[in-house]
Design a protein around this motif. Structure first.
Motif, PDB file in Angstrom:
ATOM      1  N   THR A  72      -1.465  -3.974 -10.970  1.00  0.00           N
ATOM      2  CA  THR A  72      -2.620  -4.321 -10.145  1.00  0.00           C
ATOM      3  C   THR A  72      -3.307  -3.042  -9.693  1.00  0.00           C
ATOM      4  O   THR A  72      -2.772  -2.331  -8.824  1.00  0.00           O
ATOM      5  CB  THR A  72      -2.195  -5.133  -8.908  1.00  0.00           C
ATOM      6  OG1 THR A  72      -1.450  -6.270  -9.329  1.00  0.00           O
ATOM      7  CG2 THR A  72      -3.406  -5.570  -8.106  1.00  0.00           C
ATOM      8  N   ARG A 127      -1.387  -0.531  -7.282  1.00  0.00           N
ATOM      9  CA  ARG A 127      -0.743  -0.910  -6.034  1.00  0.00           C
ATOM     10  C   ARG A 127       0.769  -0.980  -6.243  1.00  0.00           C
ATOM     11  O   ARG A 127       1.248  -1.205  -7.361  1.00  0.00           O
ATOM     12  CB  ARG A 127      -1.255  -2.272  -5.569  1.00  0.00           C
ATOM     13  CG  ARG A 127      -2.703  -2.294  -5.115  1.00  0.00           C
ATOM     14  CD  ARG A 127      -3.054  -3.665  -4.550  1.00  0.00           C
ATOM     15  NE  ARG A 127      -2.282  -3.963  -3.340  1.00  0.00           N
ATOM     16  CZ  ARG A 127      -2.276  -5.136  -2.736  1.00  0.00           C
ATOM     17  NH1 ARG A 127      -2.972  -6.155  -3.235  1.00  0.00           N
ATOM     18  NH2 ARG A 127      -1.559  -5.331  -1.637  1.00  0.00           N
ATOM     19  N   MET A 164      -5.543  -0.470  -7.695  1.00  0.00           N
ATOM     20  CA  MET A 164      -5.945  -0.430  -6.296  1.00  0.00           C
ATOM     21  C   MET A 164      -7.425  -0.763  -6.175  1.00  0.00           C
ATOM     22  O   MET A 164      -8.209  -0.525  -7.097  1.00  0.00           O
ATOM     23  CB  MET A 164      -5.637   0.948  -5.693  1.00  0.00           C
ATOM     24  CG  MET A 164      -4.149   1.249  -5.617  1.00  0.00           C
ATOM     25  SD  MET A 164      -3.799   2.880  -4.932  1.00  0.00           S
ATOM     26  CE  MET A 164      -4.460   2.710  -3.282  1.00  0.00           C
ATOM     27  N   ALA A 165      -7.799  -1.302  -5.031  1.00  0.00           N
ATOM     28  CA  ALA A 165      -9.199  -1.645  -4.798  1.00  0.00           C
ATOM     29  C   ALA A 165     -10.073  -0.412  -4.970  1.00  0.00           C
ATOM     30  O   ALA A 165      -9.777   0.654  -4.423  1.00  0.00           O
ATOM     31  CB  ALA A 165      -9.366  -2.230  -3.398  1.00  0.00           C
ATOM     32  N   ASP A 183     -10.662  -5.160  -7.505  1.00  0.00           N
ATOM     33  CA  ASP A 183     -10.647  -5.566  -6.106  1.00  0.00           C
ATOM     34  C   ASP A 183      -9.288  -5.426  -5.435  1.00  0.00           C
ATOM     35  O   ASP A 183      -9.122  -5.801  -4.274  1.00  0.00           O
ATOM     36  CB  ASP A 183     -11.123  -7.021  -5.976  1.00  0.00           C
ATOM     37  CG  ASP A 183     -10.224  -8.004  -6.743  1.00  0.00           C
ATOM     38  OD1 ASP A 183      -9.208  -7.567  -7.331  1.00  0.00           O
ATOM     39  OD2 ASP A 183     -10.557  -9.206  -6.762  1.00  0.00           O
ATOM     40  N   GLY A 184      -8.287  -4.909  -6.136  1.00  0.00           N
ATOM     41  CA  GLY A 184      -6.960  -4.746  -5.550  1.00  0.00           C
ATOM     42  C   GLY A 184      -6.103  -5.987  -5.620  1.00  0.00           C
ATOM     43  O   GLY A 184      -4.987  -5.994  -5.072  1.00  0.00           O
ATOM     44  N   LYS A 185      -6.579  -7.044  -6.307  1.00  0.00           N
ATOM     45  CA  LYS A 185      -5.815  -8.291  -6.399  1.00  0.00           C
ATOM     46  C   LYS A 185      -5.513  -8.678  -7.842  1.00  0.00           C
ATOM     47  O   LYS A 185      -4.492  -9.310  -8.105  1.00  0.00           O
ATOM     48  CB  LYS A 185      -6.581  -9.426  -5.710  1.00  0.00           C
ATOM     49  CG  LYS A 185      -6.836  -9.193  -4.232  1.00  0.00           C
ATOM     50  CD  LYS A 185      -7.648 -10.340  -3.632  1.00  0.00           C
ATOM     51  CE  LYS A 185      -7.933 -10.089  -2.152  1.00  0.00           C
ATOM     52  NZ  LYS A 185      -8.758 -11.173  -1.557  1.00  0.00           N
ATOM     53  N   ILE A 238       0.858  -1.179   0.000  1.00  0.00           N
ATOM     54  CA  ILE A 238       0.000   0.000   0.000  1.00  0.00           C
ATOM     55  C   ILE A 238       0.895   1.229   0.000  1.00  0.00           C
ATOM     56  O   ILE A 238       2.041   1.179   0.457  1.00  0.00           O
ATOM     57  CB  ILE A 238      -0.954   0.039   1.219  1.00  0.00           C
ATOM     58  CG1 ILE A 238      -0.145   0.046   2.532  1.00  0.00           C
ATOM     59  CG2 ILE A 238      -1.932  -1.126   1.185  1.00  0.00           C
ATOM     60  CD1 ILE A 238      -1.009   0.213   3.767  1.00  0.00           C
ATOM     61  N   GLU A 271     -10.644   1.054  -7.911  1.00  0.00           N
ATOM     62  CA  GLU A 271     -10.372   1.715  -9.186  1.00  0.00           C
ATOM     63  C   GLU A 271     -11.362   1.207 -10.242  1.00  0.00           C
ATOM     64  O   GLU A 271     -11.687   0.024 -10.291  1.00  0.00           O
ATOM     65  CB  GLU A 271      -8.938   1.458  -9.649  1.00  0.00           C
ATOM     66  CG  GLU A 271      -7.906   2.281  -8.922  1.00  0.00           C
ATOM     67  CD  GLU A 271      -8.006   3.765  -9.242  1.00  0.00           C
ATOM     68  OE1 GLU A 271      -7.621   4.172 -10.355  1.00  0.00           O
ATOM     69  OE2 GLU A 271      -8.466   4.520  -8.364  1.00  0.00           O
TER      70      GLU A 271
END
Length: 490
Positions: free
Chosen positions: A404, A458, A406-407, A417-419, A101, A409
């Protein structure tokens, strides 16, 4: 040096601080590096990546002393100024490397000392050099730097300039409530604390609206209205510009005189100590800017960034220090203006981002009538969060970046989902930056201005094997380090 600081007392204090620094430097050679940023440009990330790469043997091919193997060790040491908070490097790097983060932005001044053991490139240097250089990194908000021009203004000048700017372009709507309240006030009315509070709160709300992600404006003094800290609620922060002040002296006991007195208190309590105790002691400086965000927000944001750069550069006096100037009012002999987040573009546009930033800096320098000597411009990414690839679409090969998001976006209606990794086409900057400008004082309003697909990614996934941590990836951090203090390791 701003003219209002050229009193005997201030000069004596600055000279004493510089003399103390130089005496200490004879025993432990030191360079004081100022790091600041405008509007979320990533100064915390820059410092964390700089330190991490030097401590963990990062890839720095353009940093000559590291490339040649002359730097034998790097370590953090206790900082010399006990009254300044320490830059919490360990917390920030854990957020970047382990939690993936982005660390919280610092909202006050902080400091960190990094010491390098090295061997001089010349035999003569090895004979007389201590073989050790301490880099005192001084981290401070860009808003504080933009306060320095206030030292050369009185309340009437400050009010006229601030109100005139607030009545232009997109600021007019953002300033509507404050200006309506201010226009209803009579500066000759009796001073009243609640009226002063209402005015200052409305003015601060206007400044915060200007700084929001949706606007990304840069010229926002007084800076402490955005980050008051322990001064919140103090009289020094309870004032506001007053429109259309009448000529002549403001009578004692009036609202106008109260605002004038508190403006002068702000300069004495907030701005002067920062200049004297911190800014006047710097040797080198990097100013980080988010040119991509400004460009994406439109012509007014770009023009405001240029205006802020002019105000920033006017604070510096780049040039070589003589022995006398280094004691009485030493110069910041190198200034780097770095456009961050180059990893948001394909490498084909990196040179264009640098050219655009150089054009902004050149225009800012021209605006204030100073020399560009000692000022360098680069496009960098302190932490590279993306990789490059190509995709085929409609029979055409497009350069893309992958990472990736960020959750939260959103890309083409899809919320991430940030993953999950994805690839995006970031857009292209124009080949010639002059196409963005239509005159010496304006930015083009042509709807053909480039649209950039700016996505918040991220931090990268960095492998940690046992006790070995790979260094943080970057773009041109090594080139920045070479400019900022490579000569001190020669």
């Amino acid at each position: 040096m701003p003219p209002s600081l050229t009193t005997f007392k201030d000069d004596a204090l600055i000279a004493f601080d510089n003399l103390t620094d130089r005496a200490s430097g004879l025993v432990n050679p030191t360079v004081r590096l100022g790091v600041t940023g405008l509007s979320r440009a990533g100064k915390t990330v820059f410092i964390s990546s700089l330190v991490h790469n030097l401590l963990h043997g990062g890839r720095l091919p353009l940093f000559e002393a590291v490339r040649s193997g002359r730097v034998s060790a790097a370590r953090l040491e206790p900082q010399p100024d006990d009254q300044i908070p320490r830059f919490q490097y360990e917390d920030h790097i854990q957020a970047l490397v382990r939690d993936r983060i982005w660390p919280d932005s610092t909202r006050a001044i902080s400091q960190l000392r990094l010491t390098l053991d090295y061997q001089s490139a010349s035999g003569w240097g090895r004979m007389f050099s201590a073989g050790k250089l301490s880099i005192d990194i001084v981290d401070y908000p860009g808003e504080w730097l933009l306060d320095l021009p206030l030292l050369g203004q009185d309340f009437r000048t400050f009010s006229a300039a601030t109100v005139a700017l607030a009545r232009t372009g997109i600021r007019r709507e953002l300033a509507r409530d404050w200006l309506a309240l201010a226009d209803s006030m009579d500066p000759a009315a009796p001073a009243d604390e609640m009226t002063a509070r209402r005015l200052s709160e409305a003015f601060a709300a206007y400044l915060k609206a200007c700084k929001s992600d949706e606007r990304s404006l840069s010229t926002l003094p007084p800076g402490r209205f955005l980050m008051p800290g322990d001064l919140e609620g103090s009289p020094a922060l309870t004032f506001a510009p007053i429109p259309d002040l009448p000529d002549g002296r403001l009578e004692r006991g009036t609202l106008g005189a109260m605002m004038e007195r508190r403006f002068e208190a702000y300069k004495s309590v907030v701005v002067k100590p920062f200049f004297r105790e911190h800014f006047a002691r710097l040797d080198r400086q990097i100013v980080l800017i988010d040119a991509l965000q400004a460009l994406n927000r439109g012509p007014e944001a770009v023009q405001d960034l240029e205006r802020a750069l002019a105000d920033v550069l006017a604070c510096f006096r780049p040039g070589t220090n003589s022995l006398l100037s280094s004691l009485l009012g030493r110069r910041i002999d190198k200034v780097l203006v770095a456009a961050t987040k180059a990893d948001h573009l394909h490498h084909e546009s990196h040179d264009r981002l640098e050219a655009l930033t150089r054009r902004l800096v050149d225009r800012a320098i021209q605006r204030i009538g100073m020399s560009g000597a000692g000022i360098e411009v680069m496009a960098i990414a302190s932490v590279r969060a993306t990789r490059e690839a190509t995709v085929r679409q409609d029979g055409e090969t497009l350069p893309v970046i992958t990472g990736t998001p960020m959750a939260g976006e959103r890309i083409d209606g899809e919320i991430f989902d940030g993953k999950r990794r994805t690839a995006i086409f970031p857009g292209d900057l124009p080949e010639k930056p002059d196409s963005l400008f239509q005159g010496p004082d304006s930015v083009s309003e042509d709807p053909a201005l480039p649209h950039l697909n700016i996505v918040r990614f991220r931090p990268p996934d960095i492998d940690e094997a046992g006790n070995v941590t790979l260094s943080v990836p970057h773009i041109r951090l090594d080139r920045a380090l070479q400019f900022l203090f490579g000569d001190r390791l020669a």
